[in-house]
Design an enzyme around this catalytic site. Structure first.
Site, mmCIF file in Angstrom:
data_model
loop_
_atom_site.group_PDB
_atom_site.id
_atom_site.type_symbol
_atom_site.label_atom_id
_atom_site.label_comp_id
_atom_site.label_asym_id
_atom_site.label_seq_id
_atom_site.Cartn_x
_atom_site.Cartn_y
_atom_site.Cartn_z
ATOM 1 N N ASP A 239 0.856 -1.190 0.000
ATOM 2 C CA ASP A 239 0.000 0.000 0.000
ATOM 3 C C ASP A 239 0.888 1.234 0.000
ATOM 4 O OD1 ASP A 239 -2.359 -1.537 0.146
ATOM 5 O OD2 ASP A 239 -2.118 -1.728 2.319
ATOM 6 N N LEU A 240 0.827 2.020 -1.036
ATOM 7 C CA LEU A 240 1.732 3.148 -1.244
ATOM 8 C C LEU A 240 1.708 4.125 -0.073
ATOM 9 C CD1 LEU A 240 3.715 4.461 -3.238
ATOM 10 C CD2 LEU A 240 1.764 5.719 -4.196
ATOM 11 N N ASP A 241 2.886 4.369 0.513
ATOM 12 C CA ASP A 241 3.071 5.346 1.599
ATOM 13 C C ASP A 241 2.168 5.083 2.793
ATOM 14 O OD1 ASP A 241 5.029 6.683 0.152
ATOM 15 O OD2 ASP A 241 3.586 8.015 -0.816
ATOM 16 N N ALA A 242 1.840 3.827 3.042
ATOM 17 C CA ALA A 242 0.926 3.495 4.140
ATOM 18 C C ALA A 242 1.499 2.433 5.079
ATOM 19 C CB ALA A 242 -0.409 3.024 3.587
#
Length: 297
Positions: A239-242
């Site tokens: 999950d991008l940047d999570a």
């Protein structure tokens, strides 16, 4: 200081020092049992930090730093002896050697402020890591990196060559990477790549997310008249940047600051936040549980 000298200095400084990190369901007797185990195996506890989410049904976390003579030659035996205790308490655990610097690979792009900060900390003797290489999709930092005796690999990336480049990156890192730092590397890693280095890839980005998504976040922030800017270092997940957050910091700004002022302050915060996250990782101060971290600083 060259790469070989840095590794040698830290190896001598931490000779005989080990770190034990444990995460398990909380119950009575954990600290006493672990302490007794170390005592009975000739180890002296140097430092101990612990935290429980809830003493009744919560999760317990502990980090112990200890000294044991000839630890480097007996650590495998120590791990084997600890297994029955780990099984009894349902522990996720590891024992690491402080004298063996983690192999660190840095990914970078054009912006070099985070790369420079990491190299400076490493060269100053403040970062116990073996920087095995820097991989970049640009040539800009080659002279800087190679002047320190660190291999530099230029692998340009396009939409058509992305998978091929990732394959080359993995080949280069085979046996040479315990963890990876994305020092403002402006490419998204594939899920396959991330899975191979679970909780071993550290990223840094501005903290305007999720409000200002996409390009030119500082321009968007300026147009909205933000009063606080910051940066976030986290482990990379699909999950991008999570992913699990390791460290964050902020700075106040005002209507007097233009876009370039915001960017300058943002770069300053990014350098500090990433350097802290990397330091805590190499010193085994981070325990990950689900999508959160416990950081013993």
């Amino acid at each position: 200081m060259t790469a070989q000298k840095v590794v040698s200095v830290f190896g001598e400084k931490y000779q005989g020092v080990g770190r034990m990190l444990i995460s398990c369901p909380d119950r009575s007797g954990i600290v006493a049992t672990v302490s007794r185990f170390l005592y009975e195996n000739g180890a002296n506890i140097l430092q101990s930090d612990q935290y429980t989410q809830d003493p009744e049904g919560g999760r317990f976390f502990i980090r112990i730093e200890f000294y044991k003579e000839n630890l480097e030659s007996t650590v495998d035996h120590l791990r084997q002896e600890f297994m029955p205790i780990a099984d009894e308490f349902e522990m996720d655990w590891r024992i690491t050697l402080a004298s063996r610097p983690k192999k660190m690979v840095i990914f970078a792009s054009k912006e070099d402020h985070c790369l420079r900060e990491l190299l400076w900390n490493w060269q100053a003797g403040d970062l116990n890591a073996d920087i095995t290489m820097v991989i970049s999709n640009h040539e800009d930092s080659r002279e800087l990196v190679e002047s320190l005796g660190i291999p530099y690999h230029h692998l340009p990336v396009t939409a058509d060559t992305k998978l091929e480049v990732e394959k080359k990156q993995r080949e280069l890192m085979e046996g040479n990477a315990d963890f990876i730092v994305l020092a403002r590397y402006m490419q998204i890693l594939s899920p396959y790549f991330i899975e191979h280095y679970r909780n071993q890839v550290i990223n840094i980005h501005h903290s305007f997310l999720p409000a200002f998504i996409g390009g030119k976040p500082y321009n968007q922030a300026y147009e909205r008249g933000v009063k606080i800017i910051g940066a976030t270092a986290h482990y990379v997940t699909e999950d991008l940047d999570a992913g699990p957050i390791i460290e964050q910091n902020v700075s106040r700004v005002s209507h007097r600051d233009n876009v370039e002022d915001l960017k300058k302050e943002g770069r300053h915060i990014e350098r500090i936040v990433l350097a802290r996250a990397v330091l805590w990782h190499v010193e085994d101060r981070i325990l990950v549980h689900k999508n959160k971290t416990v950081v013993f600083t």
